[in-house]
Design a protein around this motif. Structure first.
Motif, PDB file in Angstrom:
ATOM      1  N   LEU A   1      22.146  34.053  36.569  1.00 25.66           N
ATOM      2  CA  LEU A   1      20.958  34.553  37.276  1.00 25.66           C
ATOM      3  C   LEU A   1      20.583  35.962  36.808  1.00 25.66           C
ATOM      4  O   LEU A   1      19.415  36.263  36.572  1.00 25.66           O
ATOM      5  CB  LEU A   1      21.195  34.550  38.790  1.00 25.66           C
ATOM      6  CG  LEU A   1      21.242  33.181  39.477  1.00 25.66           C
ATOM      7  CD1 LEU A   1      21.850  33.291  40.860  1.00 25.66           C
ATOM      8  CD2 LEU A   1      19.849  32.557  39.550  1.00 25.66           C
ATOM      9  N   ILE A   2      21.599  36.818  36.682  1.00 26.44           N
ATOM     10  CA  ILE A   2      21.323  38.199  36.250  1.00 26.44           C
ATOM     11  C   ILE A   2      20.767  38.210  34.829  1.00 26.44           C
ATOM     12  O   ILE A   2      19.861  38.986  34.509  1.00 26.44           O
ATOM     13  CB  ILE A   2      22.596  39.088  36.377  1.00 26.44           C
ATOM     14  CG1 ILE A   2      22.934  39.295  37.866  1.00 26.44           C
ATOM     15  CG2 ILE A   2      22.407  40.438  35.690  1.00 26.44           C
ATOM     16  CD1 ILE A   2      24.237  40.014  38.144  1.00 26.44           C
ATOM     17  N   ASN A   3      21.290  37.303  33.989  1.00 27.11           N
ATOM     18  CA  ASN A   3      20.807  37.240  32.597  1.00 27.11           C
ATOM     19  C   ASN A   3      19.324  36.893  32.499  1.00 27.11           C
ATOM     20  O   ASN A   3      18.672  37.240  31.530  1.00 27.11           O
ATOM     21  CB  ASN A   3      21.618  36.228  31.783  1.00 27.11           C
ATOM     22  CG  ASN A   3      22.982  36.797  31.411  1.00 27.11           C
ATOM     23  OD1 ASN A   3      23.151  38.013  31.375  1.00 27.11           O
ATOM     24  ND2 ASN A   3      23.945  35.937  31.154  1.00 27.11           N
ATOM     25  N   LYS A   4      18.797  36.198  33.506  1.00 29.14           N
ATOM     26  CA  LYS A   4      17.376  35.832  33.426  1.00 29.14           C
ATOM     27  C   LYS A   4      16.462  36.854  34.128  1.00 29.14           C
ATOM     28  O   LYS A   4      15.277  36.646  34.251  1.00 29.14           O
ATOM     29  CB  LYS A   4      17.146  34.412  33.977  1.00 29.14           C
ATOM     30  CG  LYS A   4      17.228  34.232  35.471  1.00 29.14           C
ATOM     31  CD  LYS A   4      16.781  32.826  35.874  1.00 29.14           C
ATOM     32  CE  LYS A   4      16.603  32.732  37.391  1.00 29.14           C
ATOM     33  NZ  LYS A   4      16.190  31.418  37.842  1.00 29.14           N
ATOM     34  N   THR A   5      17.044  37.963  34.606  1.00 34.46           N
ATOM     35  CA  THR A   5      16.203  39.003  35.227  1.00 34.46           C
ATOM     36  C   THR A   5      15.824  40.042  34.176  1.00 34.46           C
ATOM     37  O   THR A   5      16.584  40.270  33.232  1.00 34.46           O
ATOM     38  CB  THR A   5      16.941  39.740  36.378  1.00 34.46           C
ATOM     39  OG1 THR A   5      18.004  40.495  35.807  1.00 34.46           O
ATOM     40  CG2 THR A   5      17.475  38.793  37.410  1.00 34.46           C
ATOM     41  N   PRO A   6      14.666  40.675  34.343  1.00 34.38           N
ATOM     42  CA  PRO A   6      14.266  41.729  33.401  1.00 34.38           C
ATOM     43  C   PRO A   6      15.312  42.845  33.373  1.00 34.38           C
ATOM     44  O   PRO A   6      15.717  43.345  34.430  1.00 34.38           O
ATOM     45  CB  PRO A   6      12.933  42.242  33.987  1.00 34.38           C
ATOM     46  CG  PRO A   6      12.473  41.164  34.916  1.00 34.38           C
ATOM     47  CD  PRO A   6      13.694  40.479  35.418  1.00 34.38           C
ATOM     48  N   GLY A   7      15.776  43.174  32.182  1.00 36.87           N
ATOM     49  CA  GLY A   7      16.758  44.256  32.027  1.00 36.87           C
ATOM     50  C   GLY A   7      18.127  43.937  32.604  1.00 36.87           C
ATOM     51  O   GLY A   7      18.925  44.822  32.858  1.00 36.87           O
ATOM     52  N   ARG A   8      18.410  42.632  32.815  1.00 38.68           N
ATOM     53  CA  ARG A   8      19.695  42.167  33.374  1.00 38.68           C
ATOM     54  C   ARG A   8      20.098  43.019  34.582  1.00 38.68           C
ATOM     55  O   ARG A   8      21.208  43.533  34.674  1.00 38.68           O
ATOM     56  CB  ARG A   8      20.796  42.207  32.306  1.00 38.68           C
ATOM     57  CG  ARG A   8      20.512  41.382  31.080  1.00 38.68           C
ATOM     58  CD  ARG A   8      21.706  41.190  30.169  1.00 38.68           C
ATOM     59  NE  ARG A   8      22.726  40.345  30.791  1.00 38.68           N
ATOM     60  CZ  ARG A   8      23.872  40.788  31.258  1.00 38.68           C
ATOM     61  NH1 ARG A   8      24.176  42.060  31.204  1.00 38.68           N
ATOM     62  NH2 ARG A   8      24.752  39.968  31.800  1.00 38.68           N
ATOM     63  N   ASN A   9      19.172  43.147  35.520  1.00 41.06           N
ATOM     64  CA  ASN A   9      19.341  44.053  36.645  1.00 41.06           C
ATOM     65  C   ASN A   9      19.815  43.301  37.893  1.00 41.06           C
ATOM     66  O   ASN A   9      19.094  42.458  38.421  1.00 41.06           O
ATOM     67  CB  ASN A   9      17.989  44.751  36.909  1.00 41.06           C
ATOM     68  CG  ASN A   9      18.041  45.679  38.099  1.00 41.06           C
ATOM     69  OD1 ASN A   9      19.117  45.981  38.610  1.00 41.06           O
ATOM     70  ND2 ASN A   9      16.888  46.117  38.546  1.00 41.06           N
ATOM     71  N   LYS A  10      21.035  43.628  38.376  1.00 44.22           N
ATOM     72  CA  LYS A  10      21.555  42.908  39.550  1.00 44.22           C
ATOM     73  C   LYS A  10      20.793  43.276  40.829  1.00 44.22           C
ATOM     74  O   LYS A  10      20.916  42.600  41.845  1.00 44.22           O
ATOM     75  CB  LYS A  10      23.060  43.114  39.707  1.00 44.22           C
ATOM     76  CG  LYS A  10      23.512  44.520  40.052  1.00 44.22           C
ATOM     77  CD  LYS A  10      25.035  44.562  40.147  1.00 44.22           C
ATOM     78  CE  LYS A  10      25.548  45.998  40.165  1.00 44.22           C
ATOM     79  NZ  LYS A  10      26.966  46.112  39.898  1.00 44.22           N
ATOM     80  N   ASN A  11      20.004  44.354  40.770  1.00 43.27           N
ATOM     81  CA  ASN A  11      19.198  44.752  41.937  1.00 43.27           C
ATOM     82  C   ASN A  11      17.761  44.233  41.876  1.00 43.27           C
ATOM     83  O   ASN A  11      16.891  44.691  42.605  1.00 43.27           O
ATOM     84  CB  ASN A  11      19.192  46.276  42.078  1.00 43.27           C
ATOM     85  CG  ASN A  11      20.561  46.803  42.491  1.00 43.27           C
ATOM     86  OD1 ASN A  11      21.224  46.206  43.331  1.00 43.27           O
ATOM     87  ND2 ASN A  11      20.992  47.884  41.874  1.00 43.27           N
ATOM     88  N   HIS A  12      17.540  43.247  41.021  1.00 46.46           N
ATOM     89  CA  HIS A  12      16.197  42.714  40.772  1.00 46.46           C
ATOM     90  C   HIS A  12      15.500  42.230  42.049  1.00 46.46           C
ATOM     91  O   HIS A  12      14.280  42.323  42.177  1.00 46.46           O
ATOM     92  CB  HIS A  12      16.311  41.565  39.757  1.00 46.46           C
ATOM     93  CG  HIS A  12      15.015  40.883  39.443  1.00 46.46           C
ATOM     94  ND1 HIS A  12      13.943  41.545  38.896  1.00 46.46           N
ATOM     95  CD2 HIS A  12      14.622  39.587  39.610  1.00 46.46           C
ATOM     96  CE1 HIS A  12      12.938  40.686  38.736  1.00 46.46           C
ATOM     97  NE2 HIS A  12      13.323  39.500  39.166  1.00 46.46           N
TER      98      HIS A  12
END
Length: 563
Positions: A131-142
């Motif tokens: 999931l984190i890999n598919k967020t912009p900038g690999r941001n866990k706070n997305h």
């Protein structure tokens, strides 16, 4: 004749009673309070089995959870009857529960489709990474701007995603529109209000705010969040306030009594500790450790690794109240580990005696990151570590280090909270099972350098659920006006060591935490035999080959010297 009259007049004097189901990680309790005085009249407790099918996995049986609730209810009602208290005076029932623990069941059969995946379970680490890999900038706070939470193994949506991806029964039930998802509160309320025969499928705002599918600003399920996790909204329970009538009990000795309060355990403890003012805080010491600070009617976003959560919404038309929360995965669980896994102690109370006997950890530090580290790090790759051992270290020092670990973890959260709010806390209100350990409470005051205040009645989580249930519209037997609330007697632990000593120990703890970081990787590289090869790490491979060549060379040279 006189004794009968006395008994009946006693019953009249008690007035309305309110009950609470407190379904925690390690046990279930049913407690009955006097709505006028908040006095605990009777209760019963049953332990819950946890299973660990694989490393890092933690499960519980949903049917056992439900059965334990019925057992606690029946036994408490028996005890009340023996005390000559009329159970027909129970006017409402509140539910409080372990949060984030995830269940899916079949609405047609009423059967669970898999075990409950417990909040501290780690199996979703690869799901989280994906999931984190598919967020912009690999941001866990997305998703934090909507949820107040980082993307983590802790929350329900990733557990639900794992169930849908890995359990055929769940996948098929979702496709055929038979699946129902819920946290423990939803499962219990659905079952208690009729189950497959018209049970109410609901949750409250505090439990919903821990799923990552709930928007803490709109106070409802968020279509974009559901799309992000690819979860159909039809399987979700209806979100209600924390204090309203959800439905009536459909079986057992309390049939017809309304279930009218629902709060996740940490929110319930905040209510039970009467932390209704902005800035008031409480810390609960259970399986984990949870520090909540009331931030009033506005959600405050943390810059220091804390969660923003819904504290409570005490009525359909009442405004929501928010809190900053710091969560520690392992607190009381470390005692269970020392007992069950190492056999260092036979009972929890023995830990205090052992630790008190030495009065120091003798330089030993214990970071119990069994499920990674939660706040303020959110580091799932961390693992437990014990360091600073010498030949002198014994089990008593380890016992002391375990208690200190709980206090240090709380200190880290309190520091983060003080930074976020800019207003340092001048005392900490505490509750939960571990607060019966007086040494722990004294250590906590010493390490925080502020007083620790413990109420004389430690069941504040259940009390909070009872207060919400008794105050609900249509029940109205419990007043939540500050002037009507019963003054709670408490005990205060003042710091007894000098701040320099405290800071020195805390700095060593921080050093130990750094050693525990980045220990685990999710995908070990395996050779054909499914065994991890030491040569899968190229630098390590070179190092070992080089060492072997050097050894062979040294032997060869040594051999020639003897010729």
């Amino acid at each position: 004749m006189n004794s009968t009259m006395a008994a009946s007049s006693n019953r009249i004097m008690l007035g309305p009673l309110v009950a609470a189901i407190d379904q925690g990680t390690s046990s279930t309790r049913f407690l009955v309070f006097n709505a006028r005085t908040a006095e605990l009249l009777s209760h019963h407790q049953v332990e819950i089995k946890q299973s660990f099918p694989k490393e890092g996995w933690v499960e519980e049986d949903p049917k056992e959870i439900l059965q334990s609730v019925y057992e606690c209810m029946d036994r408490t009602c028996e005890k009340l009857t023996q005390l000559n208290i009329d159970i027909s005076n129970i006017k409402a029932i509140g539910v409080t529960n372990q949060r984030e623990t995830t269940l899916v069941w079949d609405k047609e059969t009423g059967e669970p489709l898999y075990n409950a995946i417990v909040w501290l379970d780690l199996r979703t680490q690869s799901t989280v990474e994906r999931l984190i890999n598919k967020t912009p900038g690999r941001n866990k706070n997305h998703l934090k701007h909507k949820t107040g939470l980082p993307i983590s193994t802790y929350f329900s949506a990733v557990k639900l995603r794992w169930l849908m991806d890995n359990v055929t029964e769940v996948h098929e039930a979702v496709l055929s529109h038979r699946a129902m998802f819920g946290t423990v509160d939803s499962w219990l309320i659905w079952c208690l209000t009729g189950g497959k025969k018209g049970g109410v499928h609901c949750t409250d705002v505090t439990n919903a705010s821990r799923t990552m599918l709930f928007n803490i600003h709109t106070m409802d399920w968020d279509p974009d969040l559901c799309k992000y996790f690819d979860i159909p909204m039809e399987i979700l329970p209806k979100v209600r306030s924390s204090s309203e009538i959800y439905g009536l009990m459909k079986s057992g000795s309390l049939t017809g009594v309304p279930i009218s309060g629902c709060l996740g355990d940490q929110s319930a403890a905040l209510v039970g500790q009467m932390c209704f003012q902005d800035g008031q805080a409480k810390n609960t010491y259970g399986t984990g450790c949870f520090l909540l600070r009331n931030t009033g009617s506005k959600p405050v976003m943390s810059d220091h690794g804390l969660l923003t959560t819904v504290a409570y919404k005490l009525g359909r038309d009442k405004p929501p109240c928010y809190a900053l929360e710091g969560s520690v995965a392992i607190a009381g669980a470390v005692v269970r580990w020392l007992k069950d896994n190492l056999g260092i102690i036979q009972t929890s109370s023995e830990l205090e005696k052992l630790a008190a006997g030495v009065g120091t950890s003798y330089g030993c530090y214990f970071v119990p990151a069994f499920s990674g580290l939660y706040a303020p790090y959110w580091e799932p790759s961390a693992r437990g570590i014990i360091c600073g051992l010498t030949q002198f270290t014994n089990r008593s020092h380890l016992a002391f280090a375990a208690l200190e670990a709980v206090c240090f973890q709380t200190r880290e959260i309190l520091d983060a909270m003080n930074q976020d709010s800019g207003i340092p806390l001048n005392q900490l209100q505490v509750d939960g099972g571990m607060t019966s350990n007086r040494l722990l409470m004294q250590l906590q005051a010493d390490i925080l350098c502020i007083p620790v205040v413990k109420p004389s009645m430690p069941e504040t989580t259940a009390l909070g659920a009872a207060m919400a249930a008794g105050a609900a519209e249509g029940v109205s037997v419990w007043s939540l006006n500050p002037e009507d609330l019963t003054e709670v007697t408490s005990e205060k632990f003042e710091p007894q060591i000098n701040p320099e000593e405290s800071e020195f120990r805390y700095a060593r703890w921080k050093k130990a935490v750094q050693r525990a970081m980045n220990w685990e990787t999710t995908e070990p590289i395996c050779n054909g035999n499914e065994e991890t090869s030491i040569f899968s790490s190229v630098p390590l491979g070179f190092y070992i080959l080089g060492s072997m060549l050097m050894l062979i060379g040294a032997k060869y040279i040594a051999g020639h010297k003897h010729i």
